[in-house]
Scaffold this motif. Structure first.
Motif, PDB file in Angstrom:
ATOM      1  N   GLY A 154       0.785  -1.225   0.000  1.00 27.64           N
ATOM      2  CA  GLY A 154       0.000   0.000   0.000  1.00 27.64           C
ATOM      3  C   GLY A 154       0.814   1.272   0.000  1.00 27.64           C
ATOM      4  O   GLY A 154       0.252   2.378  -0.014  1.00 27.64           O
ATOM      5  N   HIS A 155       2.134   1.158  -0.006  1.00 27.65           N
ATOM      6  CA  HIS A 155       3.020   2.325   0.041  1.00 27.65           C
ATOM      7  C   HIS A 155       4.164   2.108  -0.952  1.00 27.65           C
ATOM      8  O   HIS A 155       5.102   1.361  -0.661  1.00 27.65           O
ATOM      9  CB  HIS A 155       3.579   2.532   1.452  1.00 27.65           C
ATOM     10  N   PRO A 156       4.080   2.736  -2.124  1.00 31.28           N
ATOM     11  CA  PRO A 156       5.117   2.523  -3.140  1.00 31.28           C
ATOM     12  C   PRO A 156       6.493   2.947  -2.647  1.00 31.28           C
ATOM     13  O   PRO A 156       6.623   3.749  -1.720  1.00 31.28           O
ATOM     14  CB  PRO A 156       4.654   3.416  -4.303  1.00 31.28           C
ATOM     15  N   ARG A 157       7.491   2.419  -3.288  1.00 31.59           N
ATOM     16  CA  ARG A 157       8.862   2.800  -2.968  1.00 31.59           C
ATOM     17  C   ARG A 157       9.044   4.291  -3.215  1.00 31.59           C
ATOM     18  O   ARG A 157       8.633   4.821  -4.248  1.00 31.59           O
ATOM     19  CB  ARG A 157       9.829   1.997  -3.838  1.00 31.59           C
ATOM     20  N   GLN A 158       9.653   4.963  -2.269  1.00 31.37           N
ATOM     21  CA  GLN A 158       9.841   6.402  -2.376  1.00 31.37           C
ATOM     22  C   GLN A 158      11.021   6.739  -3.294  1.00 31.37           C
ATOM     23  O   GLN A 158      12.069   6.082  -3.241  1.00 31.37           O
ATOM     24  CB  GLN A 158      10.099   6.995  -0.991  1.00 31.37           C
ATOM     25  N   THR A 159      10.838   7.759  -4.073  1.00 29.59           N
ATOM     26  CA  THR A 159      11.942   8.253  -4.903  1.00 29.59           C
ATOM     27  C   THR A 159      12.513   9.550  -4.348  1.00 29.59           C
ATOM     28  O   THR A 159      13.619   9.937  -4.711  1.00 29.59           O
ATOM     29  CB  THR A 159      11.468   8.490  -6.346  1.00 29.59           C
ATOM     30  N   ARG A 160      11.782  10.193  -3.476  1.00 28.93           N
ATOM     31  CA  ARG A 160      12.254  11.407  -2.804  1.00 28.93           C
ATOM     32  C   ARG A 160      11.847  11.312  -1.340  1.00 28.93           C
ATOM     33  O   ARG A 160      10.698  11.016  -1.017  1.00 28.93           O
ATOM     34  CB  ARG A 160      11.645  12.667  -3.433  1.00 28.93           C
ATOM     35  N   TRP A 161      12.790  11.550  -0.445  1.00 32.68           N
ATOM     36  CA  TRP A 161      12.491  11.495   0.979  1.00 32.68           C
ATOM     37  C   TRP A 161      13.378  12.505   1.690  1.00 32.68           C
ATOM     38  O   TRP A 161      14.378  12.950   1.162  1.00 32.68           O
ATOM     39  CB  TRP A 161      12.706  10.086   1.536  1.00 32.68           C
ATOM     40  N   ARG A 162      12.974  12.838   2.913  1.00 34.67           N
ATOM     41  CA  ARG A 162      13.701  13.855   3.662  1.00 34.67           C
ATOM     42  C   ARG A 162      13.576  13.566   5.150  1.00 34.67           C
ATOM     43  O   ARG A 162      12.509  13.188   5.637  1.00 34.67           O
ATOM     44  CB  ARG A 162      13.126  15.244   3.348  1.00 34.67           C
ATOM     45  N   TRP A 163      14.682  13.745   5.866  1.00 34.75           N
ATOM     46  CA  TRP A 163      14.664  13.603   7.312  1.00 34.75           C
ATOM     47  C   TRP A 163      13.943  14.767   7.973  1.00 34.75           C
ATOM     48  O   TRP A 163      14.042  15.910   7.521  1.00 34.75           O
ATOM     49  CB  TRP A 163      16.087  13.601   7.866  1.00 34.75           C
ATOM     50  N   HIS A 164      13.252  14.487   9.079  1.00 38.25           N
ATOM     51  CA  HIS A 164      12.820  15.560   9.988  1.00 38.25           C
ATOM     52  C   HIS A 164      13.838  15.550  11.124  1.00 38.25           C
ATOM     53  O   HIS A 164      13.663  14.886  12.149  1.00 38.25           O
ATOM     54  CB  HIS A 164      11.416  15.297  10.524  1.00 38.25           C
ATOM     55  N   CYS A 165      14.948  16.280  10.910  1.00 39.15           N
ATOM     56  CA  CYS A 165      16.027  16.218  11.893  1.00 39.15           C
ATOM     57  C   CYS A 165      15.964  17.343  12.920  1.00 39.15           C
ATOM     58  O   CYS A 165      16.615  17.272  13.965  1.00 39.15           O
ATOM     59  CB  CYS A 165      17.387  16.222  11.199  1.00 39.15           C
ATOM     60  N   ALA A 166      15.209  18.404  12.635  1.00 35.77           N
ATOM     61  CA  ALA A 166      15.003  19.456  13.630  1.00 35.77           C
ATOM     62  C   ALA A 166      14.227  18.887  14.815  1.00 35.77           C
ATOM     63  O   ALA A 166      13.586  17.829  14.702  1.00 35.77           O
ATOM     64  CB  ALA A 166      14.259  20.628  13.012  1.00 35.77           C
ATOM     65  N   PRO A 167      14.265  19.538  15.974  1.00 38.77           N
ATOM     66  CA  PRO A 167      13.531  19.015  17.128  1.00 38.77           C
ATOM     67  C   PRO A 167      12.062  18.736  16.797  1.00 38.77           C
ATOM     68  O   PRO A 167      11.378  19.551  16.174  1.00 38.77           O
ATOM     69  CB  PRO A 167      13.674  20.135  18.162  1.00 38.77           C
ATOM     70  N   LEU A 168      11.571  17.595  17.234  1.00 35.37           N
ATOM     71  CA  LEU A 168      10.196  17.213  16.926  1.00 35.37           C
ATOM     72  C   LEU A 168       9.188  18.174  17.524  1.00 35.37           C
ATOM     73  O   LEU A 168       8.106  18.387  16.972  1.00 35.37           O
ATOM     74  CB  LEU A 168       9.903  15.798  17.437  1.00 35.37           C
ATOM     75  N   GLU A 169       9.518  18.766  18.665  1.00 37.57           N
ATOM     76  CA  GLU A 169       8.587  19.672  19.320  1.00 37.57           C
ATOM     77  C   GLU A 169       8.273  20.884  18.438  1.00 37.57           C
ATOM     78  O   GLU A 169       7.261  21.550  18.610  1.00 37.57           O
ATOM     79  CB  GLU A 169       9.153  20.150  20.657  1.00 37.57           C
ATOM     80  N   GLY A 170       9.152  21.167  17.465  1.00 32.96           N
ATOM     81  CA  GLY A 170       8.929  22.306  16.588  1.00 32.96           C
ATOM     82  C   GLY A 170       8.310  21.933  15.270  1.00 32.96           C
ATOM     83  O   GLY A 170       8.198  22.787  14.397  1.00 32.96           O
TER      84      GLY A 170
END
Length: 204
Positions: A188-204
């Motif tokens: 149900g979730h195709p392979r991603q061709t573009r992805w990005r980390w959420h590396c900033a603090p999660l609270e923000g």
């Protein structure tokens, strides 16, 4: 502003212990393959096995520096790890720089922010990125050596929760981490061709 649920914040707790765990797992798996063809290209990549492991080592030292240099990019350092080195020495380099990275995370206060193109990570963001780099690229390198790799489920879950808070639920930690990094598809979730980390603090 995205509101992160308290349960996700708890799951995403990650630090120096997880960095050491990821490095130890990767090093142990690679050390079994010392006699393999480290000059072979990794499937679907332009990197050799040796280049991939050298990249892991260099990334760990970069992250330690970026965490402590503050939120503005530091451009004074030139770093390269020799991919033509003996495989055993490349693994030792990963372990050495991993120890430096873990120590940098331990020494950083919770309010310290470093620099990264994807955001301004705190110590948990850098720790999670270090784990992600080690786990994913160890898997890449081992694919080039016709070997498998499946790290600890809880470790993978923690990395996913910290860096990929929008990842689909209901799948194993390792397969979700592979999906989040564009390595595999999930039902149900195709392979991603573009992805990005959420590396900033999660609270923000």
């Amino acid at each position: 502003m995205t509101t992160i649920q308290p349960t996700l914040l708890a799951m995403s707790s990650i630090g120096s212990a997880q960095v050491r765990q990821a490095v130890a797992a990767g090093a142990a798996a690679l050390r079994v393959q010392l006699d393999g063809p480290w000059g072979r290209l990794v499937p679907e990549m332009d990197w050799t096995v040796a280049h991939t492991v050298a990249h892991v080592a260099g990334g760990l030292l970069w992250y330690a520096t970026d965490l402590w240099s503050g939120p503005e990019e530091l451009t004074t350092m030139s770093l390269s790890v020799r991919e033509d080195a003996d495989p055993a020495d490349l693994i030792r380099t990963v372990e050495s720089f991993g120890a430096v990275m873990a120590a940098a995370v331990e020494a950083a206060g919770p309010d310290r922010l470093g620099w990264h193109p994807a955001g301004r990570p705190d110590r948990t963001g850098f720790a999670a990125m270090a784990c992600d780099e080690v786990l994913i690229h160890t898997s890449d390198a081992l694919r080039g050596l016709d070997a498998g790799f499946e790290p600890d489920h809880g470790l993978c879950q923690a990395v996913v929760a910290r860096l990929f808070p929008d990842a689909p639920e209901g799948f194993g930690g390792w397969e979700t981490l592979l999906w989040a990094n564009g390595r595999v598809a999930l039902p149900g979730h195709p392979r991603q061709t573009r992805w990005r980390w959420h590396c900033a603090p999660l609270e923000g």
